[in-house]
Design an enzyme around this catalytic site. Structure first.
Site, mmCIF file in Angstrom:
data_model
loop_
_atom_site.group_PDB
_atom_site.id
_atom_site.type_symbol
_atom_site.label_atom_id
_atom_site.label_comp_id
_atom_site.label_asym_id
_atom_site.label_seq_id
_atom_site.Cartn_x
_atom_site.Cartn_y
_atom_site.Cartn_z
ATOM 1 N N CYS A 41 13.570 -8.278 21.149
ATOM 2 C CA CYS A 41 14.021 -9.419 21.932
ATOM 3 C C CYS A 41 15.380 -9.822 21.383
ATOM 4 C CB CYS A 41 13.018 -10.557 21.773
ATOM 5 S SG CYS A 41 13.697 -12.165 22.148
ATOM 6 N N CYS A 58 14.478 -17.745 20.381
ATOM 7 C CA CYS A 58 13.174 -17.298 20.875
ATOM 8 C C CYS A 58 12.071 -17.981 20.072
ATOM 9 C CB CYS A 58 13.057 -15.779 20.733
ATOM 10 S SG CYS A 58 11.414 -15.180 21.150
ATOM 11 N N ASP A 69 -34.681 -11.711 -23.492
ATOM 12 C CA ASP A 69 -34.712 -13.112 -23.065
ATOM 13 C C ASP A 69 -35.105 -14.041 -24.204
ATOM 14 O OD1 ASP A 69 -33.956 -12.329 -20.602
ATOM 15 O OD2 ASP A 69 -35.969 -12.401 -19.706
ATOM 16 N N CYS A 74 10.562 -15.602 25.593
ATOM 17 C CA CYS A 74 11.766 -16.384 25.927
ATOM 18 C C CYS A 74 12.550 -15.759 27.086
ATOM 19 C CB CYS A 74 12.656 -16.552 24.703
ATOM 20 S SG CYS A 74 13.531 -15.053 24.242
ATOM 21 N N LYS A 103 -6.020 8.717 -0.699
ATOM 22 C CA LYS A 103 -6.948 7.892 0.074
ATOM 23 C C LYS A 103 -7.900 8.748 0.907
ATOM 24 C CE LYS A 103 -6.309 3.752 0.268
ATOM 25 N NZ LYS A 103 -5.276 2.779 0.544
ATOM 26 N N LYS A 150 -11.062 5.655 -6.864
ATOM 27 C CA LYS A 150 -10.261 4.462 -6.605
ATOM 28 C C LYS A 150 -11.188 3.367 -6.095
ATOM 29 C CE LYS A 150 -6.168 2.704 -4.409
ATOM 30 N NZ LYS A 150 -6.837 1.558 -3.786
ATOM 31 N N ARG A 194 -4.290 -9.689 -10.297
ATOM 32 C CA ARG A 194 -3.016 -8.991 -10.218
ATOM 33 C C ARG A 194 -1.944 -9.862 -9.552
ATOM 34 N NH1 ARG A 194 -0.054 -6.204 -6.736
ATOM 35 N NH2 ARG A 194 1.208 -4.518 -7.591
ATOM 36 N N SER A 240 1.465 -1.016 -8.850
ATOM 37 C CA SER A 240 0.737 -0.637 -7.644
ATOM 38 C C SER A 240 0.819 0.885 -7.554
ATOM 39 C CB SER A 240 1.374 -1.295 -6.422
ATOM 40 O OG SER A 240 2.750 -1.029 -6.411
ATOM 41 N N GLU A 295 -9.605 9.809 -11.153
ATOM 42 C CA GLU A 295 -10.515 8.656 -11.221
ATOM 43 C C GLU A 295 -10.866 8.203 -9.804
ATOM 44 O OE1 GLU A 295 -8.054 5.666 -13.054
ATOM 45 O OE2 GLU A 295 -7.770 6.831 -14.881
HETATM 46 C C1 9MJ Z 1 -8.576 1.780 -8.972
HETATM 47 N N1 9MJ Z 1 -8.316 0.868 -8.053
HETATM 48 O O1 9MJ Z 1 -9.695 2.219 -9.136
HETATM 49 C C2 9MJ Z 1 -5.591 2.278 -10.749
HETATM 50 N N2 9MJ Z 1 -7.503 2.200 -9.816
HETATM 51 O O2 9MJ Z 1 -3.590 2.585 -12.057
HETATM 52 C C3 9MJ Z 1 -7.535 3.191 -10.749
HETATM 53 N N3 9MJ Z 1 -6.290 1.645 -9.826
HETATM 54 C C4 9MJ Z 1 -4.225 1.965 -11.095
HETATM 55 N N4 9MJ Z 1 -6.340 3.234 -11.330
HETATM 56 C C5 9MJ Z 1 -2.342 2.075 -12.136
HETATM 57 N N5 9MJ Z 1 -8.594 3.972 -11.026
HETATM 58 C C6 9MJ Z 1 -2.218 1.117 -11.189
HETATM 59 C C7 9MJ Z 1 -3.436 1.027 -10.524
#
Ligand code: 9MJ
Length: 681
Positions: free
Chosen positions: A434, A440, A41, A419, A322, A119, A140, A86, A117
């Site tokens: 429909c 409609c 600081d 409708c 996931k 996510k 993004r 994505s 890794e």
């Molecule tokens: C996340 N969300 O942690 C990617 N991500 O790689 C990691 N997303 C990614 N990689 C290519 N660890 C497109 C998205």
């Protein structure tokens, strides 16, 4: 300032910045502080004092810049020079095994390593460093265009404002996820509640809300953090220091430059290892200091990544595995039928409010009659509700032991609840539709909501309720009617003051300046999502070309199959759609020739390329997509206008013709080399 002091003063500035950056990295990135906070600081205040005396010497990478202070009136759009990718999702071990098998086949059984890794459940960001200095950070967005959030990102302590060392490229885009650690989220919500302010439903929302602050002081006060997981464009000044050839090495390199990398990243040898990694992280999930919604596996070797290629915007060389969706139990109070934009009738469960997956859920989809029958869900049942990530909540199953005697089975109505037109199930589709079409009101409402939505024309202030009111009041009948609305008409709506009406009319006016991709997407053509809209815009570049394309031609567009091609052709063949588009354009909707302009900057700008023969390393559609991404026009026949013929194995008449016309010819290896070059420079 006394010029004699200049050098000394500059050195003092530089030294202080360097020392502070070093200690800040030890503290925020390495979690291993070397000096007590109070000493840090002291140094910090010293620099602050000096900068207030000599503001002209304060630099953008000064640690004092992190406190924020710039107040913006809106966010600038940023076009990503390389699209932000994505990820495809997988939910089971089988899908991971299949992912690995697909790679194995495409690599002709060559061994490949993977990087696993966590996510992170946050916001993807691209940060641009020029000569080591953080010059721009953008969200993004739709993958192609995001928002400039540089001022806010600069306030994040773990992100270096200047890269460490000297070996960094002239320009590098670093990609990663900004998130809010659990502890920070909890504290923030407590503080918000204590001040009587809005609390956030989950860390992801809190991170998103913080990054979207126009006042960077607010962002600076929020406990944001980041992990980097990739790179975008890289421009090297000298060819003697090339970027690494493996993803894991890139991550290590980023770490050396002072960028934060998730400590859980691991290189693995097989899909079995991936599953072990997944199980291990899943078990530790709730103990991790940040929220994750799965893990990601990526091929380590970049040449192998290249060979394996892409499907639309998602790499085939990576997959998100996931975690099981979060589930909760509640009561199913009733089942309503909703009419979608394309007339599809969807039974929607009305639920007793339940907290699941980080949000309070009161509605959940039941998909269609077959699903309801299969699950044997009845009104009055206690049900399991699932909310996986951003996915719409769904009713998983009833808890049969809790079924009351008066539980009631559901039967899909034979007529549209809005409708009253006949509802039909055609072509073995699971959904009833429909048949009212544009007559409609429900379909019209949904089409207008879609048109105004954030990813489409992004009309600020035109919410769902307002659209419904306007359609009910017969103020608007279709999307083009929005552009002839007047302040007087709008201010007559419920809960609409003069000021809101002015703002809405202004927002409608602002939305006229858009992009071709958004415009195509906003039309709401069946099964034409953002990725397809992007593919169409890239392929044709001009709206009239898309409007007049026939289905057999449309299937040449990457990401477009026969059904979508048929939907597109049918859409543009209908007179009322042609009329609406004409009226929209007449009202002043326009887009910059942004694609064309960008294309000019691309390595194959406007080159006419023909692909022939069979490719062994890459699927033909992917090769085509890559060429288009690089600015080329890919044509199916050779003519004098052809600039380059890419000839795979067993090329025949096209190769002959190209030879006769003296057109440049390249083999598959040459093409792969071209792709490689484009990726690294
Ligand atoms: C996340 N969300 O942690 C990617 N991500 O790689 C990691 N997303 C990614 N990689 C290519 N660890 C497109 C998205």
């Amino acid at each position: 300032m006394n010029p004699k002091h200049d050098k000394q003063l500059l050195a003092q500035f530089q030294q202080l910045r360097k020392v502070l950056s070093y200690h800040s990295q030890r503290y925020y990135v390495l979690d291993d502080p070397e000096i007590p906070d109070i000493e840090y600081d002291k140094l910090f205040r010293q620099l602050e004092t000096l900068e207030s005396q000599y503001p002209e010497l304060a630099t953008l990478d000064s640690p004092t810049q992190r406190v924020g202070g710039q107040v913006l009136t809106g966010f600038q759009q940023v076009t990503h020079q390389l699209p932000m990718l994505s990820l495809s999702n997988a939910f089971s071990t089988d899908e991971i095994k299949e992912f690995s098998q697909r790679i194995d086949e495409r690599l002709s059984h060559e061994h490949f390593k993977l990087v696993a890794e966590p996510k992170l459940d946050g916001l993807a960001i691209s940060m641009r460093y020029e000569d080591g200095l953080l010059t721009q950070a953008a969200t993004r967005g739709d993958g192609t265009t995001g928002e400039d959030v540089t001022f806010n990102v600069r306030t994040i302590q773990s992100i270096p404002l200047h890269l460490s060392g000297t070996s960094y490229p002239k320009i590098i885009e670093v990609r990663g996820e900004i998130f809010m650690p659990r502890s920070g989220f909890k504290q923030l919500n407590q503080a918000q509640a204590a001040r009587g302010e809005k609390t956030f439903a989950n860390p992801r929302n809190a991170a998103a809300g913080s990054l979207r602050q126009l006042d960077s002081k607010i962002a600076a006060s929020r406990p944001l953090d980041m992990f980097c997981y990739g790179i975008g464009i890289v421009v090297q000044e000298h060819a003697d220091n090339p970027m690494k050839t493996h993803h894991s090495d890139i991550l290590n390199q980023l770490k050396q430059w002072g960028l934060p990398i998730c400590p859980e990243v691991k290189t693995v040898n097989s899909w079995h290892d991936c599953i072990n990694y997944y199980d291990d992280i899943l078990e530790r999930r709730s103990k991790l200091p940040y929220e994750i919604d799965g893990v990601v596996y990526k091929i380590d070797n970049l040449t192998q990544q290249q060979k394996v290629g892409f499907i639309s915007r998602a790499p085939r060389w990576a997959i998100a595995h996931k975690f099981p969706a979060e589930e909760a139990m509640t009561r199913l109070l009733n089942i309503d039928v909703q009419v979608g934009r394309t007339g599809a009738l969807t039974p929607v469960a009305r639920l007793e409010a339940v907290f699941v997956g980080g949000v309070t859920v009161t509605n959940a989809t039941l998909h269609n009659q077959d699903e309801i029958d299969r699950k044997d869900v009845r009104i009055g049942d206690t049900v399991i509700v699932r909310r996986a990530g951003d996915v719409i909540p769904e009713v998983v199953k009833p808890v049969l032991s809790e079924r009351p005697d008066n539980a009631q089975a559901f039967i899909m109505p034979t007529h549209c609840p809005i409708c009253h037109s006949l509802a039909e199930r055609v072509n073995d589709e699971a959904k009833s539709r429909c048949t009212g079409g544009i007559f409609c009101p429900a379909q019209r409402k949904e089409a207008i909501k879609h048109f105004a939505s954030r990813k489409a024309m992004d009309i600020d202030g035109l919410g769902n309720k307002l659209v419904e009111q306007m359609v009910d009041a017969e103020m608007i009948h279709n999307i083009s009617d929005l552009f002839s609305l007047t302040i007087k008409q709008v201010s007559a709506m419920e809960r609409m003051g003069e000021k809101s009406a002015v703002n809405l009319i202004q927002a409608i006016d602002v939305s006229k300046s858009t992009t071709l991709v958004r415009f195509i997407y906003s039309l709401g053509i069946r099964e034409v999502g953002e990725a397809t809209a992007l593919a169409l815009a890239n392929f044709y570049r001009f709206l009239p070309a898309i409007q007049s394309a026939k289905a057999e031609e449309l299937i040449d567009v990457p990401d477009v199959g026969p059904i979508v091609a048929h939907n597109i052709e049918t859409f543009f063949a209908q007179e009322h759609n042609v009329e609406v588009i004409r009226s929209l354009l007449d009202s002043g909707i326009h887009w910059p020739e942004i694609i064309k302009k960008e294309v000019h900057q691309l390595p194959l700008a406007d080159k006419v390329i023909v692909l022939t023969g069979s490719l062994s390393e890459m699927n033909r559609n992917d090769a085509k997509a890559r060429l288009i991404d690089m600015g080329a026009k890919v044509s199916s026949s050779v003519s004098k206008k052809t600039d380059l013929l890419i000839a795979g194995e067993k090329a025949g008449s096209k190769l002959k013709k190209a030879e006769q016309l003296g057109i440049e010819i390249m083999d598959e290896a040459g093409m792969l080399q071209l792709f490689n070059q484009y990726n690294v420079s």
